[in-house]
Scaffold this motif. Structure first.
Motif, mmCIF file in Angstrom:
data_model
loop_
_atom_site.group_PDB
_atom_site.id
_atom_site.type_symbol
_atom_site.label_atom_id
_atom_site.label_comp_id
_atom_site.label_asym_id
_atom_site.label_seq_id
_atom_site.Cartn_x
_atom_site.Cartn_y
_atom_site.Cartn_z
ATOM 1 N N GLY A 1 0.785 -1.224 0.000
ATOM 2 C CA GLY A 1 0.000 0.000 0.000
ATOM 3 C C GLY A 1 0.817 1.275 0.000
ATOM 4 O O GLY A 1 0.403 2.273 -0.595
ATOM 5 N N ASP A 2 1.967 1.280 0.665
ATOM 6 C CA ASP A 2 2.771 2.511 0.713
ATOM 7 C C ASP A 2 4.193 2.293 0.197
ATOM 8 O O ASP A 2 5.114 2.992 0.587
ATOM 9 N N TRP A 3 4.357 1.318 -0.696
ATOM 10 C CA TRP A 3 5.689 0.989 -1.226
ATOM 11 C C TRP A 3 6.371 2.205 -1.852
ATOM 12 O O TRP A 3 7.574 2.376 -1.749
ATOM 13 N N GLY B 1 7.353 5.833 4.031
ATOM 14 C CA GLY B 1 6.553 4.707 4.484
ATOM 15 C C GLY B 1 7.401 3.518 4.909
ATOM 16 O O GLY B 1 8.589 3.650 5.233
ATOM 17 N N ASP C 1 5.853 5.326 -1.070
ATOM 18 C CA ASP C 1 5.955 6.446 -0.137
ATOM 19 C C ASP C 1 7.369 6.478 0.442
ATOM 20 O O ASP C 1 7.765 5.568 1.169
#
Length: 240
Positions: free
Chosen positions: A19-21, A26, A23
């Motif tokens: 989901g936040d790869w 993140g 970011d």
């Protein structure tokens, strides 16, 4: 059925990070810091191996590249921008979905597949596997599969943590302990020392061409170095 080196628990662990790869702050923040270091090394090795112009924006034009354990495409996208026809494979379907979503609309044509390297057909001029071999079930079999997919005259580039107390301290005790890397990402027993890696490469018919360290300092952050204690990159080719 094709035998695989995929460890399902590893695929699930990394898939949960999809989901936040992308970011940079993140769960995959450390990969974002590593990526420029890796790319600098890859570019240098590509220029040296194929004698390309260091000023060229497309040194991989006309070349095929396979990124194994591609995650959500942090390395695939710049390889494509360097001119390569890129295939990215990962054991976690969630990551492949994220990779396709990020790539869409950016003018990049990348062939993403949710599978292990064992299921890939064909041969590739450049094969990369960054921070992957320490997560597979059988490193020797994994390397053999990479070798079988390397085109004549091709280049294989890997990176992995070293099997040292320093690597355990920084990677597991500190980075995982303080939340810079998700807990459970690394298993020290799976770390491979450079001399062990060289022996594995030799067993599968590869010749080690170059090794470089990825070191850390408070002033420079992660950077290429002669110090292999923390993490290292290597380049190999088929033995002639």
């Amino acid at each position: 059925m094709v035998e695989t080196s995929i460890r399902p628990e590893e695929a699930a662990h990394f898939g949960a990070m999809a989901g936040d790869w992308w970011d940079p702050k993140g769960a995959s923040a450390m990969l974002h810091r590593l990526n420029p270091v890796r790319l600098g090394y890859i570019r240098d090795r590509v220029d040296q191996h194929w004698q390309t112009d260091e000023r060229s924006l497309k040194p991989l034009a006309g070349k095929s590249a396979l990124d194994v354990g591609c995650g959500a495409g942090l390395l695939c996208e710049p390889l494509a921008r360097l001119g390569a026809t890129v295939t990215g494979v990962d054991a976690a379907p969630e990551l492949i979905t994220a990779a396709r979503g990020h790539c869409k609309g950016r003018g990049l044509a990348i062939d993403y597949r949710a599978c292990g390297v064992e299921e890939v057909q064909g041969r590739y001029d450049l094969i990369t596997a960054m921070e992957v071999i320490e997560h597979v079930a059988a490193p020797a079999d994994f390397l053999r599969n990479l070798t079988e997919r390397l085109a004549p005259g091709g280049l294989l580039i890997l990176s992995t943590p070293n099997r040292t107390a320093w690597a355990r301290l920084l990677t597991i005790t500190l980075a995982e302990g303080f939340g810079q890397i998700p807990r459970g990402t690394h298993d020290y027993d799976q770390f491979i020392a450079p001399e062990q890696m060289a022996a594995l490469l030799d067993q599968v018919g590869l010749q080690l061409r170059d090794t470089a360290g990825i070191a850390f300092s408070p002033s420079r952050g992660l950077h290429l170095s002669d110090d292999l204690r923390l993490n290292y990159l290597l380049t190999a080719t088929a033995r002639s």
